[in-house]
Scaffold this active site. Structure first.
Site, PDB file in Angstrom:
ATOM      1  N   CYS A 206       0.841  -1.198   0.000  1.00  0.00           N
ATOM      2  CA  CYS A 206       0.000   0.000   0.000  1.00  0.00           C
ATOM      3  C   CYS A 206       0.871   1.242   0.000  1.00  0.00           C
ATOM      4  O   CYS A 206       1.801   1.352   0.801  1.00  0.00           O
ATOM      5  CB  CYS A 206      -0.865   0.035   1.259  1.00  0.00           C
ATOM      6  SG  CYS A 206      -2.183  -1.155   1.240  1.00  0.00           S
TER       7      CYS A 206
ATOM      8  N   ALA B   3      -2.653  -3.469  -2.534  1.00  0.00           N
ATOM      9  CA  ALA B   3      -4.070  -3.826  -2.415  1.00  0.00           C
ATOM     10  C   ALA B   3      -4.893  -2.778  -3.147  1.00  0.00           C
ATOM     11  O   ALA B   3      -4.816  -1.588  -2.847  1.00  0.00           O
ATOM     12  CB  ALA B   3      -4.461  -3.872  -0.945  1.00  0.00           C
TER      13      ALA B   3
ATOM     14  N   GLN C 195      -3.230  -6.775  -7.027  1.00  0.00           N
ATOM     15  CA  GLN C 195      -3.854  -7.426  -5.870  1.00  0.00           C
ATOM     16  C   GLN C 195      -5.233  -6.805  -5.665  1.00  0.00           C
ATOM     17  O   GLN C 195      -5.344  -5.589  -5.468  1.00  0.00           O
ATOM     18  CB  GLN C 195      -3.006  -7.241  -4.608  1.00  0.00           C
ATOM     19  CG  GLN C 195      -3.560  -8.056  -3.437  1.00  0.00           C
ATOM     20  CD  GLN C 195      -2.805  -7.854  -2.138  1.00  0.00           C
ATOM     21  OE1 GLN C 195      -2.640  -6.709  -1.706  1.00  0.00           O
ATOM     22  NE2 GLN C 195      -2.381  -8.932  -1.509  1.00  0.00           N
TER      23      GLN C 195
ATOM     24  N   TYR D 142      -8.306  -8.932   6.267  1.00  0.00           N
ATOM     25  CA  TYR D 142      -9.255  -8.208   5.419  1.00  0.00           C
ATOM     26  C   TYR D 142     -10.458  -9.117   5.120  1.00  0.00           C
ATOM     27  O   TYR D 142     -10.543 -10.235   5.606  1.00  0.00           O
ATOM     28  CB  TYR D 142      -8.539  -7.665   4.180  1.00  0.00           C
ATOM     29  CG  TYR D 142      -7.488  -6.650   4.588  1.00  0.00           C
ATOM     30  CD1 TYR D 142      -7.847  -5.533   5.346  1.00  0.00           C
ATOM     31  CD2 TYR D 142      -6.137  -6.825   4.302  1.00  0.00           C
ATOM     32  CE1 TYR D 142      -6.899  -4.613   5.788  1.00  0.00           C
ATOM     33  CE2 TYR D 142      -5.179  -5.908   4.740  1.00  0.00           C
ATOM     34  CZ  TYR D 142      -5.573  -4.807   5.478  1.00  0.00           C
ATOM     35  OH  TYR D 142      -4.645  -3.906   5.925  1.00  0.00           O
TER      36      TYR D 142
ATOM     37  N   ARG E 114       9.670  -5.164   1.878  1.00  0.00           N
ATOM     38  CA  ARG E 114      10.495  -4.045   2.344  1.00  0.00           C
ATOM     39  C   ARG E 114      11.876  -3.990   1.698  1.00  0.00           C
ATOM     40  O   ARG E 114      12.400  -2.895   1.450  1.00  0.00           O
ATOM     41  CB  ARG E 114      10.607  -4.091   3.872  1.00  0.00           C
ATOM     42  CG  ARG E 114       9.309  -3.649   4.543  1.00  0.00           C
ATOM     43  CD  ARG E 114       9.262  -4.020   5.989  1.00  0.00           C
ATOM     44  NE  ARG E 114       9.199  -5.466   6.155  1.00  0.00           N
ATOM     45  CZ  ARG E 114       9.137  -6.081   7.335  1.00  0.00           C
ATOM     46  NH1 ARG E 114       9.139  -5.374   8.441  1.00  0.00           N
ATOM     47  NH2 ARG E 114       9.069  -7.392   7.403  1.00  0.00           N
TER      48      ARG E 114
HETATM   49  C1  LIG Z   1       4.600  -0.321   3.081  1.00  0.00           C
HETATM   50  C2  LIG Z   1       3.941  -1.678   3.096  1.00  0.00           C
HETATM   51  C3  LIG Z   1       2.668  -1.814   2.560  1.00  0.00           C
HETATM   52  C4  LIG Z   1       2.068  -3.085   2.506  1.00  0.00           C
HETATM   53  N1  LIG Z   1       0.859  -3.233   1.863  1.00  0.00           N
HETATM   54  C5  LIG Z   1       0.387  -4.468   1.609  1.00  0.00           C
HETATM   55  C6  LIG Z   1      -0.695  -4.680   0.719  1.00  0.00           C
HETATM   56  O1  LIG Z   1      -1.212  -3.756   0.096  1.00  0.00           O
HETATM   57  N2  LIG Z   1      -1.135  -5.962   0.539  1.00  0.00           N
HETATM   58  C7  LIG Z   1      -0.542  -7.031   1.158  1.00  0.00           C
HETATM   59  O2  LIG Z   1      -0.971  -8.166   0.968  1.00  0.00           O
HETATM   60  N3  LIG Z   1       0.507  -6.848   1.977  1.00  0.00           N
HETATM   61  C8  LIG Z   1       0.999  -5.622   2.191  1.00  0.00           C
HETATM   62  N4  LIG Z   1       2.129  -5.451   2.944  1.00  0.00           N
HETATM   63  C9  LIG Z   1       2.820  -6.647   3.444  1.00  0.00           C
HETATM   64  C10 LIG Z   1       3.909  -7.048   2.483  1.00  0.00           C
HETATM   65  O3  LIG Z   1       3.406  -7.339   1.193  1.00  0.00           O
HETATM   66  C11 LIG Z   1       4.693  -8.267   3.010  1.00  0.00           C
HETATM   67  O4  LIG Z   1       3.809  -9.354   3.110  1.00  0.00           O
HETATM   68  C12 LIG Z   1       5.314  -7.988   4.376  1.00  0.00           C
HETATM   69  O5  LIG Z   1       5.897  -6.695   4.418  1.00  0.00           O
HETATM   70  C13 LIG Z   1       6.397  -9.021   4.708  1.00  0.00           C
HETATM   71  O6  LIG Z   1       7.387  -9.024   3.703  1.00  0.00           O
HETATM   72  P1  LIG Z   1       8.813  -8.262   3.883  1.00  0.00           P
HETATM   73  O7  LIG Z   1       9.434  -8.810   5.138  1.00  0.00           O
HETATM   74  O8  LIG Z   1       9.575  -8.616   2.633  1.00  0.00           O
HETATM   75  O9  LIG Z   1       8.549  -6.797   4.020  1.00  0.00           O
HETATM   76  C14 LIG Z   1       2.730  -4.194   3.041  1.00  0.00           C
HETATM   77  C15 LIG Z   1       3.986  -4.028   3.633  1.00  0.00           C
HETATM   78  C16 LIG Z   1       4.600  -2.794   3.642  1.00  0.00           C
HETATM   79  C17 LIG Z   1       5.976  -2.666   4.217  1.00  0.00           C
END
Ligand SMILES: Cc1cc2nc3c(=O)[nH]c(=O)nc-3n(C[C@H](O)[C@H](O)[C@H](O)COP(=O)(O)O)c2cc1C
Length: 363
Positions: A27, A59, A101, A182, A324
């Protein structure tokens, strides 16, 4: 020498991803009235330039009421399509596939963006939020309206209409957001679903919305294009949704046309204790893949090329989904290829910066 698995192509239906690196949905809370804009073009576009195989949007709300915040990206009206089409055209021109998504936030809708405080909106700005049962997500959150059967049917129709628009916009992958507390996850979990009709109670009933959304989306989404589903493999709470449920759900979704389970976790209850650490969710991708034979995506604190390659070499998942780390480093795939000893082509505009020999930013 064989290339590292991370840089082998991943075939999902007719789509051939150039490698197994996926930009996780993130997001951006940067839209007005759901519209994508230059931020999304640059944000998603840079990650395509950076070498990812698939770039997923954040999303994207299928209804205005399903937005987490007023600033969410949306695809609930035809006018949203034009800018999304510009983004998919650019992403695809860089050799990445473009995915979207699709989401409905249910009882977690109507909050301020995290960098605007993240709290439920004040009454003057809030809208009626919906859920399987009238249970607030946490203290301070509004009590949601329990959706009727006809309202459920309308939401299923909203997902299908959004999928049709996604196709027009040039997306090649749809990922349904059934994770992180959600709406679809709210129906799956007994912690948030206390209905006594056909959409609640038994496991089958709690899975009904997920299955019907998949069927409706598959009804408009071409058979040659992949449909992925992100789940929270566990609620991390005693008595909640767990990994055995996720395996059973995957078994139901596969024959309906789901190609890959993106295995995240948590988000449905505020008090869950989650043991976050490197690769902490990969075990779910591994178990679902092993027990169902379905393709899975691993996500969660995956940061190094070696860690990503290890997950693939040990057969725990088919795709590596990074969030991230891709914010820190949009060109992570280019570095990963170099460090795994399999340099890939850089965009020609940047070719003079490609690492050579043992040189890399970490050394
Ligand atoms: C800024 C940000 C926004 C996120 N928005 C979503 C999203 O829109 N949909 C979703 O399924 N997960 C979202 N997540 C979760 C990430 O897709 C991911 O599952 C989570 O950060 C763990 O992965 P990572 O350790 O590589 O960051 C978001 C994470 C971050 C950091």
């Amino acid at each position: 020498m064989n290339p590292p698995l991370l840089f082998t192509s991943l075939r999902t239906r007719s789509l051939e991803l150039r490698n197994r690196i996926v930009v996780s949905p993130m997001c951006e809370y940067s839209s007005h009235d759901g519209f994508a804009n230059d931020w999304h073009l640059v944000h998603l576009g840079s990650r395509a330039v950076g070498g990812a195989g698939l770039v997923l949007t954040e999303a994207c709300a299928v209804t205005a009421e399903g937005r987490i915040s007023p600033d969410d990206l949306g695809i609930w009206k035809d006018d949203h399509v034009a800018m999304l089409a510009r983004i998919t055209a650019f992403v695809r021109s860089q050799g990445a596939a473009a995915g979207i998504q699709l989401a409905h936030a249910g009882r977690k809708a109507g909050t301020a963006a995290p960098f605007k405080g993240g709290k439920p909106l004040p009454a003057a700005e809030a809208w009626q939020i919906v859920a399987p049962s009238p249970l607030a997500f946490a203290p301070g959150y509004a009590q949601p309206h329990e959706v009727s059967k006809s309202e459920i049917a309308a939401i299923i129709g909203d997902f299908a209409a959004a999928a049709a628009r996604a196709l027009t916009a040039g997306f090649q992958v749809i990922e349904l957001h059934a994770a992180h507390g959600y709406l679809i996850h709210q129906f799956l979990s007994p912690l948030s679903n206390q209905r006594s009709d056909a959409y609640g109670g038994s496991f089958d009933n709690r899975c009904r919305l997920a299955c019907e959304v998949v069927e409706a989306v598959r009804g408009v989404w071409p058979a040659e294009l992949p449909l992925w589903v992100r789940i929270s493999a566990t609620d991390w709470v005693e008595g909640g949704w767990d990994v055995a449920d996720s395996v059973a759900l995957a078994r139901r979704l596969r024959p309906l046309g789901v190609d890959l389970m993106d295995c995240s976790s948590g988000g449905n209850v505020a008090h869950a204790q989650i043991p976050v650490g490197p690769g902490y969710q990969t075990v779910f991708a591994e178990q679902i893949k092993r027990e169902t034979g379905m393709a899975t995506g691993a996500v969660g604190v995956i940061t190094s090329p070696e860690q990503a390659e290890h997950i693939l070499v040990t057969g725990q998942a088919d795709a590596i989904i990074l969030a991230r780390q891709m914010l820190r480093e949009p060109y992570w795939p280019l570095r990963a290829a170099h460090e795994l000893g399999h340099p890939i082509a850089w965009p020609e505009q940047y070719a003079r910066a490609a690492w050579v020999g043992r040189e890399s930013p970490r050394r």
